[in-house]
Scaffold this active site. Structure first.
Site, PDB file in Angstrom:
ATOM      1  N   GLN A 131      -4.972   9.984   9.842  1.00 20.29           N
ATOM      2  CA  GLN A 131      -5.550  10.347   8.547  1.00 20.29           C
ATOM      3  C   GLN A 131      -5.059   9.372   7.493  1.00 20.29           C
ATOM      4  OE1 GLN A 131      -3.296  12.615   6.266  1.00 20.29           O
ATOM      5  NE2 GLN A 131      -4.802  13.973   5.323  1.00 20.29           N
ATOM      6  N   GLU A 249      -4.604  20.683   6.530  1.00 18.99           N
ATOM      7  CA  GLU A 249      -3.256  20.129   6.506  1.00 18.99           C
ATOM      8  C   GLU A 249      -2.224  21.229   6.318  1.00 18.99           C
ATOM      9  OE1 GLU A 249      -2.195  17.309   3.343  1.00 18.99           O
ATOM     10  OE2 GLU A 249      -0.777  16.416   4.747  1.00 18.99           O
TER      11      GLU A 249
END
Lengths: 409, 372
Positions: A131, A249
C-alpha cells in the site's frame, strides 16, 4: 456470561483443528515477518506454499464471498481460525496488507475482469501487494500527498516519493494515491491507481529506524507509466477510494505481543531496591497494578468485541481503544523497568542485561508503535470525533487550492 | 463467546434507568445536599417497589433470587444518576454480608425485612485515619455486647442495622456482628464529608447488643470476601457515574463556543474526553470480568475484584475532575451539577479502601498466582 463457543462455533473450531492437524507443522518457526527487510526468498516461498494450502481449503479469506474464493463465513469464524492457527508455527505475515487492505479496495472499485485477474493470485500467495499512501510530507495528513500523476495519452506518468511502505521490496503490485490536480482543494485533486511494482522507474530503498531495524521502505517514482485502465474510481475521486482502504487499515494494524506486567513483575522480583526485592516497594506495586488493568482491560475489551461478532452484531466503538492504550504502555512500562535497574538500565546487550534486554529493545521500538498506523494524537481525534461525536478541527486547508497551501519542510 | 449481559439483564437496566431518569434527576441529589435529609425517601421507596433491594436475596427470604449480574446493571444506573440513596451500603454490603455469613435464624429475621426495604442496613468497618486491617480493629465483642467507635460509616445515620466488624475477645479473632442501631446503647453523630448528598456517621457502641454472625474460621478473610463482592458492584456504580461525567462534559463541549468555535473542536478538549472514554472502557471491561467471577464464584474473583475497583476508581476520579475542567468556571459553581460526580467519585473511590490498598491486593494475587 462465559467465554464458551456456541454449538456452531465449536463445530467450526473442530473442523479447523482437524484441518490444521493434518496440514500445518508444529515444528520450528519458519519464515520471516512481512516487515523484515532482509526477508529470505525461501521464507517467502514457504509462506506462499502455506497460503496456497489455506486458500485451497477456503481458510485464507473466510469472510470473503465465495465468488472471490472465500468461504462466505462470519467474522467470528475468521477469529476462530486465527486462534487455532496461532498454535502452529506456520509462516504468516507476507499477505496481510494485500488481503486485508489492497484486495478489498480492488473488490470495491476494480472491474470484474480485473478482479478475476488479481484476486485469486493474491489469495493463493502467488502475488504480493503493498500500500503506497504515506509520503515525507503526508503522514497523519495523508490526503496531503504530493506524488503526482500526469495524463499522457492513455497512460499516466507518476513522479514522486512514498515512504513507510511495508513489504514494497517483495511486492508484485501496489495501490497508490496520487495528486492529479494541484489546482483544486486538497481532497479533491487525488486519484487512485494500482500498479505493477516491477514497472520501470520504481526504486525501493529500506529505511533504517532508530531501533536499528529496517522494517519499511521508501519508494521512489521516476516517470513511472501506468495505464488509465488501472485507475480505481474517477479522476479526482481518489480520496473516496482511499477511505475504503483506510477503513480496513483499522482492522489490520496492531501492536505486537510485548513485555507486559508479568515481565515487569518478574523483573521486580529479580532486582533489589533499597536492599529488598523491588516487588516489595509500593510504588512498584502500584505501577504493576496500573499496567495490569490496562492489559486485562484490553483483553476483556476484545472479548466484548468477539461477543458482538459471535452474535452477528457490529462491535461497539470500544474496539477503537486498543492502540491508544497498548502503544504508550509498551513504552512507559519498558521505561519504568529500566528505571528499576538503576545505572544498568542503559545496557542493551542481551547477554548482560536483565531478562535479555527485552525492556531496552522494547523501549527503542515502542517509539515507533506510537506513530505507526495512526499516531496517539490522531487516534484520540478519531475517538473524539467518531465515538463521542465532537466536531472536526477547523481545517484551514479546506477551501484553498492545494498548490497555494503553505508548506514547511 | 458470551461476554455480555443477557437480554433480561439489559431490560432490567433499561427499567431502572427509566425509573431514575423520571424520578431521580440531579435536583434530587441537590435537595439532599442542601437539606438535613440523609437520603431521598421517594427514590428509595421507588427502588424498593421495583423489588431491587431484594434482587440477590434468595426467594425463600422474600427476595427475587437473582444473581450478581442483575445487581451490576442496577448499580451502574444508580451511579449514572448519582442517586442519593443508601443502596450500596444496604444492598452490596449489609444484605450481602447476611446472605453470606448470617446464621439461618439471622437470615430469617433480617433478610425479608431488608428485601422489602422495611429496614436499611450498612457495614461498619473503619475506625481511624488508617486503613482498616486485621490488626488495627479495636471494636470488641464479648458476651453478646460490643464496644468501640466506627467512623466513617456510610449511611450510618439512616440505617437501622449495621454489620459491625469486631475483634472477638473470646478468641482474638476478627468477627462480624449484627447490631440494632436504634438501640439506646448506640450513639450516632452525622459527620460532614466531601459528599453531603450521601449520609455518613460516626457510631459509638457502648455495651450495645450484638448478634455474632457465622464466619466459621474465615476471620479477616470474611471481611475481604465481603469487600471483594462490593468492589465489583461498586465498580459498576463508578462506571455509571464516570459515563455521566463524560456525557456532561461532551454536551458542554458541543454547546460552548470560545474564540469563535465550539470548544469541543479543540484537540486539548477532544483528547481529554477521549482519555475519559478510554479509561471508562478499560474499567468496564475489567468489571465485566469481575461480574462474571462474582456471579460464578470463580477462582479469579480476588484479582478481578481488585482490577475492577482500581480501574473504575481511576476512571471515575479522572472523568469527574476533568468534566469540571472542561466546563471551566461554571463547572466550579454551586449551581452546576458537575459537583455531584466530583463529590461522589471520591466517596465511592474511598468507601471500600483506597486505590493504594486495592493495588496492593491486586499484586498480592499476582504474586500468589506466581505470574511471571
Amino acid at each position: 456470561m462465559d467465554f464458551n463457543d456456541t454449538k456452531e462455533e465449536a463445530d467450526f473450531r473442530e473442523e479447523v483443528k482437524t484441518w490444521l492437524k493434518e496440514n500445518a507443522s508444529k515444528g520450528e518457526k519458519v519464515g520471516g515477518r512481512y516487515d523484515a527487510i532482509d526477508v529470505q526468498e525461501d521464507a517467502l516461498s514457504r509462506a506462499r506454499d502455506w497460503q496456497a494450502k489455506k486458500a485451497e481449503a477456503g481458510y485464507a479469506a473466510i469472510t470473503w464471498p465465495e465468488e472471490f474464493g472465500g468461504l462466505g463465513g462470519t467474522a467470528i469464524q475468521s477469529v476462530i481460525y486465527s486462534q487455532e492457527e496461532a498454535k502452529y508455527n506456520v509462516p504468516t505475515g507476507f499477505f496481510e496488507i494485500g488481503l486485508g487492505m489492497c484486495i478489498p479496495t480492488m473488490m470495491a472499485w476494480a472491474t470484474k475482469e480485473q478482479n478475476e485477474r488479481f484476486v485469486k493470485p493474491a489469495l493463493y500467495g502467488e502475488e504480493v501487494w503493498c500500500q503506497l499512501f504515506s509520503e515525507p510530507s503526508a503522514g497523519s495528513d495523508v490526503a496531503g500527498v504530493r506524488t503526482k500523476a500526469e495524463k499522457d495519452g492513455d497512460d499516466w506518468i507518476i513522479n514522486g516519493q512514498k515512504v513507510w511502505t511495508s513489504g514494497a521490496h517483495f511486492s508484485d503490485f501496489g495501490i497508490i494515491v496520487v495528486r492529479t490536480d494541484p489546482n483544486v482543494a486538497k481532497h479533491k485533486g487525488l486519484s487512485f491507481f494500482f500498479l505493477d511494482m516491477k514497472s520501470e522507474g520504481i526504486e525501493v530503498k529500506p529505511i533504517r529506524q532508530l531501533s536499528g531495524g529496517a522494517n519499511f521502505n521508501e519508494v521512489f517514482f521516476t516517470d513511472v507509466r501506468v495505464p488509465d485502465s488501472q485507475r480505481l474510481g474517477d479522476v479526482g475521486q481518489g480520496w473516496k477510494v482511499a477511505l475504503t482502504t483506510l477503513m480496513n487499515e483499522r482492522l489490520a494494524i496492531g501492536v505486537p505481543k510485548s513485555a507486559d506486567y508479568s515481565s515487569l513483575t518478574r523483573a521486580a522480583k529479580e532486582v533489589d531496591l533499597n536492599d529488598q526485592p523491588a516487588i516489595k516497594n509500593d510504588l512498584v506495586r502500584s505501577k504493576i497494578a496500573d499496567w495490569y488493568i490496562q492489559a486485562e482491560g484490553l483483553k476483556y475489551t476484545k472479548m466484548r468485541t468477539l461477543t458482538a461478532l459471535s452474535k452477528g452484531e457490529t462491535p461497539g466503538p470500544e474496539s477503537s481503544i486498543g492502540k491508544i492504550v497498548s502503544a504508550p504502555k509498551m513504552q512507559d512500562l519498558a521505561s519504568f523497568a529500566m528505571d528499576l535497574q538503576g545505572a544498568a538500565g542503559i545496557i542493551n546487550d542481551s547477554e548482560i542485561a536483565l531478562l535479555h534486554s527485552i525492556f531496552q529493545s522494547q523501549w527503542l521500538s515502542a517509539a515507533g508503535y506510537r506513530i505507526a498506523g495512526g499516531t496517539d494524537e490522531i487516534l484520540r481525534n478519531i475517538v473524539a470525533e467518531r465515538v463521542l461525536g465532537l466536531p472536526q478541527d477547523v481545517r484551514v486547508d479546506k477551501a484553498v487550492p492545494f498548490n497555494e497551501l503553505p508548506s514547511g519542510r | 463467546m458470551n461476554f455480555d449481559f443477557s437480554e433480561d439483564q439489559k431490560m432490567l437496566k433499561e427499567q431502572v434507568s427509566k425509573f431514575l431518569s423520571d424520578n431521580c434527576s440531579l435536583d434530587v441529589a441537590r435537595d439532599i445536599l442542601e437539606s438535613d435529609k440523609t437520603y431521598s425517601e421517594e427514590v428509595w421507596r421507588g427502588l424498593v417497589d421495583l423489588g431491587l433491594t431484594g434482587t440477590a436475596i434468595p426467594e425463600e427470604y422474600g427476595g427475587l433470587g437473582l444473581g450478581a449480574l442483575e445487581l451490576c446493571v442496577v448499580a451502574e444506573e444508580l451511579g449514572r444518576a448519582a442517586a442519593p440513596v443508601p443502596f450500596s451500603s444496604s444492598v452490596y454490603l449489609g444484605t450481602e454480608a447476611i446472605v453470606k455469613y448470617g446464621t439461618d435464624s439471622q437470615k430469617e429475621k433480617w433478610l425479608p425485612k431488608l428485601a422489602v426495604g422495611e429496614l436499611i442496613s450498612t457495614f461498619a468497618l473503619p475506625e481511624t485515619n488508617s486503613e482498616p486491617t486485621e490488626k488495627n480493629i479495636k471494636t470488641t465483642f464479648s458476651n453478646g455486647k460490643i464496644n468501640g467507635r466506627k467512623i466513617p460509616v456510610a449511611d450510618g445515620s439512616c440505617s437501622d442495622i449495621a454489620i459491625v466488624v469486631v475483634k472477638n475477645t473470646d478468641n482474638d479473632h476478627i468477627a462480624l456482628t449484627i447490631v440494632d442501631l436504634t438501640s439506646e446503647y448506640v450513639k450516632r453523630n452525622q459527620i460532614s464529608t466531601l459528599d453531603p448528598s450521601r449520609d455518613h456517621a460516626e457510631i459509638i457502641f457502648e455495651n450495645s447488643d450484638a448478634e455474632l454472625m457465622d464466619t466459621g474460621d474465615e476471620g479477616w478473610g470474611a471481611i475481604e470476601n465481603i469487600l471483594n463482592s462490593a468492589a465489583v458492584l461498586m465498580a459498576f456504580e463508578q462506571i455509571g457515574g464516570a459515563e455521566a461525567s463524560l456525557n456532561m462534559a461532551k454536551d458542554y463541549a458541543l454547546d460552548r463556543y470560545a474564540f469563535g468555535r465550539q470548544i469541543g473542536s479543540y484537540q486539548a478538549i477532544k483528547h481529554k474526553l477521549a482519555d475519559m472514554y478510554v479509561k471508562i472502557e478499560l474499567a468496564r471491561s475489567n468489571s465485566y470480568y469481575g461480574a462474571m467471577m462474582l456471579n460464578d464464584g470463580g477462582a479469579d474473583l480476588k484479582i478481578a475484584a481488585a482490577a475492577s475497583r482500581v480501574a473504575a476508581t481511576d476512571a471515575y476520579n479522572f472523568a469527574a475532575q476533568e468534566s469540571i475542567q472542561t466546563h471551566g468556571g461554571i463547572g466550579f459553581t454551586w449551581e452546576a451539577d458537575t459537583q455531584f460526580f466530583y463529590r461522589r467519585s471520591q466517596v465511592l473511590g474511598l468507601a471500600l479502601g483506597s486505590s493504594i490498598t486495592w493495588k496492593n491486593k491486586l499484586v498480592n494475587q499476582l504474586e500468589e498466582k506466581n505470574i511471571s
